[in-house]
Every structure is written in C-alpha cells, then in structure tokens.
Design a protein around this motif. Structure first.
Motif, PDB file in Angstrom:
ATOM      1  N   LEU A   5       4.201 -84.812  -0.001  1.00 29.72           N
ATOM      2  CA  LEU A   5       3.459 -84.004  -0.977  1.00 29.72           C
ATOM      3  C   LEU A   5       1.980 -84.352  -0.972  1.00 29.72           C
ATOM      4  CD1 LEU A   5       5.922 -83.943  -3.990  1.00 29.72           C
ATOM      5  CD2 LEU A   5       5.278 -82.043  -2.536  1.00 29.72           C
ATOM      6  N   LEU A   6       1.673 -85.632  -0.908  1.00 31.64           N
ATOM      7  CA  LEU A   6       0.266 -86.043  -0.882  1.00 31.64           C
ATOM      8  C   LEU A   6      -0.440 -85.537   0.369  1.00 31.64           C
ATOM      9  CD1 LEU A   6       0.457 -89.688  -2.252  1.00 31.64           C
ATOM     10  CD2 LEU A   6      -0.433 -87.663  -3.400  1.00 31.64           C
ATOM     11  N   GLU A   7       0.218 -85.614   1.502  1.00 36.15           N
ATOM     12  CA  GLU A   7      -0.382 -85.100   2.739  1.00 36.15           C
ATOM     13  C   GLU A   7      -0.626 -83.598   2.646  1.00 36.15           C
ATOM     14  OE1 GLU A   7       2.014 -86.181   6.067  1.00 36.15           O
ATOM     15  OE2 GLU A   7       1.774 -88.338   5.698  1.00 36.15           O
ATOM     16  N   PHE A   8       0.338 -82.887   2.073  1.00 36.68           N
ATOM     17  CA  PHE A   8       0.178 -81.434   1.930  1.00 36.68           C
ATOM     18  C   PHE A   8      -1.031 -81.099   1.061  1.00 36.68           C
ATOM     19  CE2 PHE A   8       0.909 -77.529  -0.460  1.00 36.68           C
ATOM     20  CZ  PHE A   8       1.057 -76.627   0.585  1.00 36.68           C
ATOM     21  N   TYR A   9      -1.160 -81.786  -0.078  1.00 30.67           N
ATOM     22  CA  TYR A   9      -2.273 -81.496  -0.975  1.00 30.67           C
ATOM     23  C   TYR A   9      -3.607 -81.961  -0.411  1.00 30.67           C
ATOM     24  CZ  TYR A   9       0.843 -79.837  -4.564  1.00 30.67           C
ATOM     25  OH  TYR A   9       1.760 -79.115  -5.264  1.00 30.67           O
ATOM     26  N   ILE A  10      -3.609 -83.017   0.389  1.00 35.75           N
ATOM     27  CA  ILE A  10      -4.858 -83.448   1.017  1.00 35.75           C
ATOM     28  C   ILE A  10      -5.294 -82.440   2.070  1.00 35.75           C
ATOM     29  CG2 ILE A  10      -5.847 -85.192   2.568  1.00 35.75           C
ATOM     30  CD1 ILE A  10      -4.259 -87.280   0.939  1.00 35.75           C
ATOM     31  N   GLU A  11      -4.330 -81.908   2.820  1.00 34.22           N
ATOM     32  CA  GLU A  11      -4.654 -80.925   3.862  1.00 34.22           C
ATOM     33  C   GLU A  11      -4.985 -79.558   3.278  1.00 34.22           C
ATOM     34  OE1 GLU A  11      -1.404 -80.894   6.578  1.00 34.22           O
ATOM     35  OE2 GLU A  11      -1.687 -82.993   7.147  1.00 34.22           O
ATOM     36  N   HIS A  12      -4.439 -79.237   2.128  1.00 38.68           N
ATOM     37  CA  HIS A  12      -4.646 -77.916   1.511  1.00 38.68           C
ATOM     38  C   HIS A  12      -5.287 -78.067   0.140  1.00 38.68           C
ATOM     39  CE1 HIS A  12      -1.290 -77.388   4.358  1.00 38.68           C
ATOM     40  NE2 HIS A  12      -1.884 -76.235   4.626  1.00 38.68           N
ATOM     41  N   GLN A  13      -6.482 -78.619   0.121  1.00 37.47           N
ATOM     42  CA  GLN A  13      -7.143 -78.838  -1.165  1.00 37.47           C
ATOM     43  C   GLN A  13      -7.538 -77.539  -1.843  1.00 37.47           C
ATOM     44  OE1 GLN A  13     -10.347 -81.572  -0.680  1.00 37.47           O
ATOM     45  NE2 GLN A  13      -9.006 -83.261  -0.100  1.00 37.47           N
ATOM     46  N   TRP A  14      -7.712 -76.484  -1.093  1.00 42.99           N
ATOM     47  CA  TRP A  14      -8.053 -75.187  -1.668  1.00 42.99           C
ATOM     48  C   TRP A  14      -6.913 -74.675  -2.550  1.00 42.99           C
ATOM     49  CZ3 TRP A  14      -4.646 -71.352  -0.427  1.00 42.99           C
ATOM     50  CH2 TRP A  14      -3.814 -71.588   0.681  1.00 42.99           C
ATOM     51  N   PRO A  18      -6.588 -75.018  -7.806  1.00 45.06           N
ATOM     52  CA  PRO A  18      -6.113 -73.944  -8.692  1.00 45.06           C
ATOM     53  C   PRO A  18      -4.742 -74.230  -9.303  1.00 45.06           C
ATOM     54  CG  PRO A  18      -6.964 -73.021  -6.661  1.00 45.06           C
ATOM     55  CD  PRO A  18      -6.932 -74.494  -6.478  1.00 45.06           C
ATOM     56  N   LEU A  19      -3.864 -74.879  -8.546  1.00 43.92           N
ATOM     57  CA  LEU A  19      -2.563 -75.225  -9.114  1.00 43.92           C
ATOM     58  C   LEU A  19      -2.689 -76.248 -10.230  1.00 43.92           C
ATOM     59  CD1 LEU A  19      -0.208 -75.402  -6.008  1.00 43.92           C
ATOM     60  CD2 LEU A  19      -0.220 -73.712  -7.827  1.00 43.92           C
ATOM     61  N   ALA A  20      -3.573 -77.214 -10.068  1.00 44.65           N
ATOM     62  CA  ALA A  20      -3.792 -78.206 -11.115  1.00 44.65           C
ATOM     63  C   ALA A  20      -4.398 -77.558 -12.358  1.00 44.65           C
ATOM     64  CB  ALA A  20      -4.694 -79.319 -10.595  1.00 44.65           C
ATOM     65  N   MET A  21      -5.331 -76.645 -12.180  1.00 40.67           N
ATOM     66  CA  MET A  21      -5.946 -75.957 -13.320  1.00 40.67           C
ATOM     67  C   MET A  21      -4.930 -75.077 -14.036  1.00 40.67           C
ATOM     68  SD  MET A  21      -9.642 -75.086 -11.615  1.00 40.67           S
ATOM     69  CE  MET A  21     -10.052 -73.897 -12.856  1.00 40.67           C
ATOM     70  N   LEU A  22      -4.112 -74.380 -13.265  1.00 44.76           N
ATOM     71  CA  LEU A  22      -3.085 -73.531 -13.856  1.00 44.76           C
ATOM     72  C   LEU A  22      -2.065 -74.369 -14.622  1.00 44.76           C
ATOM     73  CD1 LEU A  22      -2.126 -70.605 -14.049  1.00 44.76           C
ATOM     74  CD2 LEU A  22      -0.776 -71.006 -11.997  1.00 44.76           C
ATOM     75  N   SER A  23      -1.710 -75.506 -14.067  1.00 44.80           N
ATOM     76  CA  SER A  23      -0.783 -76.414 -14.736  1.00 44.80           C
ATOM     77  C   SER A  23      -1.376 -76.931 -16.043  1.00 44.80           C
ATOM     78  CB  SER A  23      -0.495 -77.603 -13.835  1.00 44.80           C
ATOM     79  OG  SER A  23       0.811 -77.621 -13.412  1.00 44.80           O
ATOM     80  N   ALA A  24      -2.623 -77.335 -16.023  1.00 47.33           N
ATOM     81  CA  ALA A  24      -3.276 -77.849 -17.229  1.00 47.33           C
ATOM     82  C   ALA A  24      -3.377 -76.752 -18.286  1.00 47.33           C
ATOM     83  CB  ALA A  24      -4.653 -78.391 -16.877  1.00 47.33           C
ATOM     84  N   ALA A  25      -3.698 -75.545 -17.888  1.00 47.34           N
ATOM     85  CA  ALA A  25      -3.781 -74.444 -18.844  1.00 47.34           C
ATOM     86  C   ALA A  25      -2.408 -74.151 -19.444  1.00 47.34           C
ATOM     87  CB  ALA A  25      -4.336 -73.199 -18.162  1.00 47.34           C
ATOM     88  N   GLY A  26      -1.371 -74.188 -18.635  1.00 48.67           N
ATOM     89  CA  GLY A  26      -0.017 -73.946 -19.130  1.00 48.67           C
ATOM     90  C   GLY A  26       0.427 -75.005 -20.120  1.00 48.67           C
ATOM     91  N   VAL A  27       0.131 -76.253 -19.827  1.00 50.66           N
ATOM     92  CA  VAL A  27       0.493 -77.335 -20.744  1.00 50.66           C
ATOM     93  C   VAL A  27      -0.294 -77.201 -22.046  1.00 50.66           C
ATOM     94  CG1 VAL A  27       0.335 -79.837 -21.087  1.00 50.66           C
ATOM     95  CG2 VAL A  27       1.246 -78.930 -18.959  1.00 50.66           C
ATOM     96  N   GLY A  28      -1.559 -76.806 -21.967  1.00 50.63           N
ATOM     97  CA  GLY A  28      -2.364 -76.608 -23.169  1.00 50.63           C
ATOM     98  C   GLY A  28      -1.825 -75.488 -24.047  1.00 50.63           C
TER      99      GLY A  28
END
Length: 65
Positions: A5-14, A18-28
């Motif tokens: 998972l870490l390798e995937f996210y490091i290679e695909h930071q683009w 957005p997934l982290a922002m969407l997750s944070a907005a959903g939790v909020g």
C-alpha cells in the motif's frame, strides 16, 4: 501488505492526496452529524436517546434520526 500500500501511494501521489482529503471530509461530516443528533436528543430531554447516541453511535443514530 502495508509495504504494498505504501509503495502504491508513493508511486501514485496524484491519487493519494484527493483520497485523503475526501476521507477527511467524510469523517468531518460524519462527526458533525453525530454531534447534531446527540445535541438534539439532549435538547429535547430524551436522555436515553442522547446517551445511546453518545455510547453506541452506529446503531442508535439511524434509529433516532
């Protein structure tokens, strides 16, 4: 598994930001909904519902709403 998972996210930071922002907005939004239901229950002096939403938010919140 974690390394993959870490390798995937490091290679695909683009995709990761957005997934982290969407997750944070959903939790909020989830937290604000939980808080508003709990305050509504306590405001209407429905103590049992208020404490149920406070302690068991997943099963109690949809029933109260």
């Amino acid at each position: 598994m974690l390394n993959t998972l870490l390798e995937f996210y490091i290679e695909h930071q683009w995709l990761a930001l957005p997934l982290a922002m969407l997750s944070a907005a959903g939790v909020g939004i989830l937290w604000m909904g939980w808080l508003s239901l709990m305050l509504t229950a306590f405001g209407q002096r429905r103590w049992l519902w208020g404490f149920a939403i406070l302690l068991l938010p997943v099963p109690a919140s949809p029933c109260f709403a």
